[in-house]
Design a protein around this motif. Structure first.
Motif, PDB file in Angstrom:
ATOM      1  N   UNK A  41      24.858  -0.142 -54.503  1.00 27.00           N
ATOM      2  CA  UNK A  41      23.863  -0.950 -55.390  1.00 27.00           C
ATOM      3  C   UNK A  41      24.608  -2.321 -55.687  1.00 27.00           C
ATOM      4  N   UNK A  42      25.900  -2.379 -55.759  1.00 26.58           N
ATOM      5  CA  UNK A  42      26.564  -3.622 -55.987  1.00 26.58           C
ATOM      6  C   UNK A  42      26.199  -4.680 -54.838  1.00 26.58           C
ATOM      7  N   UNK A  43      26.354  -4.024 -53.515  1.00 25.33           N
ATOM      8  CA  UNK A  43      26.170  -4.848 -52.434  1.00 25.33           C
ATOM      9  C   UNK A  43      24.476  -5.452 -52.526  1.00 25.33           C
ATOM     10  N   UNK A  44      23.605  -4.354 -52.968  1.00 27.61           N
ATOM     11  CA  UNK A  44      22.387  -4.991 -52.977  1.00 27.61           C
ATOM     12  C   UNK A  44      22.033  -6.357 -53.774  1.00 27.61           C
ATOM     13  N   UNK A  45      22.681  -5.960 -55.080  1.00 22.17           N
ATOM     14  CA  UNK A  45      22.412  -6.715 -56.111  1.00 22.17           C
ATOM     15  C   UNK A  45      23.192  -8.213 -55.539  1.00 22.17           C
ATOM     16  N   UNK A  46      24.233  -8.068 -55.118  1.00 26.33           N
ATOM     17  CA  UNK A  46      24.736  -9.378 -54.757  1.00 26.33           C
ATOM     18  C   UNK A  46      24.356 -10.131 -53.669  1.00 26.33           C
ATOM     19  N   UNK A  47      23.507  -9.316 -52.731  1.00 18.65           N
ATOM     20  CA  UNK A  47      22.793  -9.837 -51.673  1.00 18.65           C
ATOM     21  C   UNK A  47      21.528 -10.719 -52.219  1.00 18.65           C
TER      22      UNK A  47
ATOM     23  N   UNK B 236      14.943 -12.385 -47.379  1.00 19.29           N
ATOM     24  CA  UNK B 236      16.255 -12.960 -46.962  1.00 19.29           C
ATOM     25  C   UNK B 236      17.413 -11.898 -47.323  1.00 19.29           C
ATOM     26  N   UNK B 237      17.090 -11.246 -48.486  1.00 25.57           N
ATOM     27  CA  UNK B 237      18.175 -10.258 -48.906  1.00 25.57           C
ATOM     28  C   UNK B 237      18.144  -8.899 -48.134  1.00 25.57           C
ATOM     29  N   UNK B 238      17.102  -8.927 -47.259  1.00 27.33           N
ATOM     30  CA  UNK B 238      16.598  -7.438 -46.584  1.00 27.33           C
ATOM     31  C   UNK B 238      16.576  -6.502 -47.247  1.00 27.33           C
ATOM     32  N   UNK B 239      15.846  -6.584 -48.387  1.00 27.24           N
ATOM     33  CA  UNK B 239      15.257  -5.445 -49.285  1.00 27.24           C
ATOM     34  C   UNK B 239      13.790  -5.803 -49.416  1.00 27.24           C
ATOM     35  N   UNK B 240      13.024  -4.642 -49.694  1.00 25.49           N
ATOM     36  CA  UNK B 240      11.703  -4.605 -50.190  1.00 25.49           C
ATOM     37  C   UNK B 240      11.510  -5.488 -51.515  1.00 25.49           C
ATOM     38  N   UNK B 241      10.419  -6.050 -51.508  1.00 26.20           N
ATOM     39  CA  UNK B 241      10.066  -6.599 -52.809  1.00 26.20           C
ATOM     40  C   UNK B 241      10.125  -5.774 -53.988  1.00 26.20           C
ATOM     41  N   UNK B 242       9.448  -4.468 -53.627  1.00 29.87           N
ATOM     42  CA  UNK B 242       9.510  -3.361 -54.973  1.00 29.87           C
ATOM     43  C   UNK B 242      10.802  -2.991 -55.179  1.00 29.87           C
ATOM     44  N   UNK B 243      11.998  -3.129 -54.266  1.00 32.71           N
ATOM     45  CA  UNK B 243      13.251  -2.806 -54.425  1.00 32.71           C
ATOM     46  C   UNK B 243      13.869  -3.684 -55.435  1.00 32.71           C
ATOM     47  N   UNK B 244      13.492  -4.971 -55.169  1.00 29.34           N
ATOM     48  CA  UNK B 244      14.167  -6.154 -55.876  1.00 29.34           C
ATOM     49  C   UNK B 244      13.916  -6.057 -57.267  1.00 29.34           C
ATOM     50  N   UNK B 245      12.670  -5.458 -57.676  1.00 33.99           N
ATOM     51  CA  UNK B 245      12.384  -5.374 -59.114  1.00 33.99           C
ATOM     52  C   UNK B 245      12.916  -4.335 -59.622  1.00 33.99           C
ATOM     53  N   UNK B 246      13.652  -3.413 -58.695  1.00 35.49           N
ATOM     54  CA  UNK B 246      14.773  -2.353 -59.501  1.00 35.49           C
ATOM     55  C   UNK B 246      15.824  -3.138 -59.957  1.00 35.49           C
ATOM     56  N   UNK B 247      16.274  -4.209 -59.643  1.00 41.54           N
ATOM     57  CA  UNK B 247      17.317  -5.135 -60.065  1.00 41.54           C
ATOM     58  C   UNK B 247      17.169  -5.946 -61.052  1.00 41.54           C
ATOM     59  N   UNK B 248      16.080  -6.585 -60.978  1.00 37.34           N
ATOM     60  CA  UNK B 248      15.478  -7.970 -61.683  1.00 37.34           C
ATOM     61  C   UNK B 248      14.384  -7.657 -62.207  1.00 37.34           C
ATOM     62  N   UNK B 249      13.969  -7.794 -63.524  1.00 37.50           N
ATOM     63  CA  UNK B 249      12.695  -7.495 -63.942  1.00 37.50           C
ATOM     64  C   UNK B 249      11.676  -8.529 -63.537  1.00 37.50           C
TER      65      UNK B 249
END
Length: 205
Positions: A6-12, A37-50
């Motif tokens: 999780x920490x690596x995803x958030x950092x990316x 660019x972070x190589x995550x799904x847009x939906x997954x990004x919203x798990x980390x940032x509202x």
């Protein structure tokens, strides 16, 4: 395939956001592009940032802005110390500010020039005004009767707009520490010489 922690995803995500904010500014940066660019799904990004505001706060928040301002003020105020201590203090303060800028290169670019659409949108403008006021106060310690006309105040304002703009351009263009240091050193030499020339011309009137 190995899973990111999780920490690596958030950092990316934060690193991708800093890159995109620095390139096109906060307002034009799209969440979908940051996620790509972070190589995550847009939906997954919203798990980390509202939302994008929350992402900006993580990349360039108020605490970061305060630390940059503190270091910048320390650099200017060091030049106002007694002649015996001034050179060493100024060199130390300058190195602390430069090291901070190198370590946080893209975040400083965003803070000073790419934060439109956020509550820090005017940070670069406020920085120019504060630096101008501090410089004037410094030279008035040498000459308490020093007074600037409107054109001279504009000239001083332009000196600091050029200084801040040059710092942004250097940090945006170069990623290698050696290149950043060389460009900043050359710019600082030009900047200080320009200030001295401006105030020397005022004293000679």
């Amino acid at each position: 395939m190995a899973q990111f922690l999780k920490e690596e995803v958030q950092r990316a995500i934060a690193e991708a956001a800093a890159e995109r904010f620095a390139e096109v500014g906060y307002r034009r940066a799209a969440i979908a592009e940051i996620a790509r660019r972070a190589r995550v799904a847009t939906g997954n990004l919203y798990r980390y940032y509202a939302d994008k505001d929350a992402l900006f706060d993580d990349v360039v928040g108020d605490e970061f802005a305060r630390e940059f301002r503190r270091l910048l003020r320390a650099r200017v105020l060091a030049a106002r110390r007694s002649r015996r201590n001034r050179e060493a203090l100024y060199a130390l303060a300058s190195e602390e500010l430069l090291a901070f800028c190198i370590a946080n290169r893209l975040r400083v670019v965003v803070l000073l020039a790419r934060a439109e659409g956020t509550r820090l949108a005017d940070f670069g403008e406020r920085t120019v005004r504060e630096l101008t006021a501090l410089a004037l106060a410094h030279f008035r310690t040498r000459d308490p009767k020093l007074a600037l006309s409107a054109p001279q105040r504009l000239a001083l304002d332009l000196v600091y707009r050029n200084y801040v703009g040059s710092l942004v351009e250097i940090l945006a263009r170069f990623s290698e520490e050696k290149a950043i240091r060389a460009a900043v050193a050359a710019t600082a030499q030009y900047h200080l010489a320009g200030l001295e020339a401006l105030f020397a011309s005022l004293r000679s009137r």
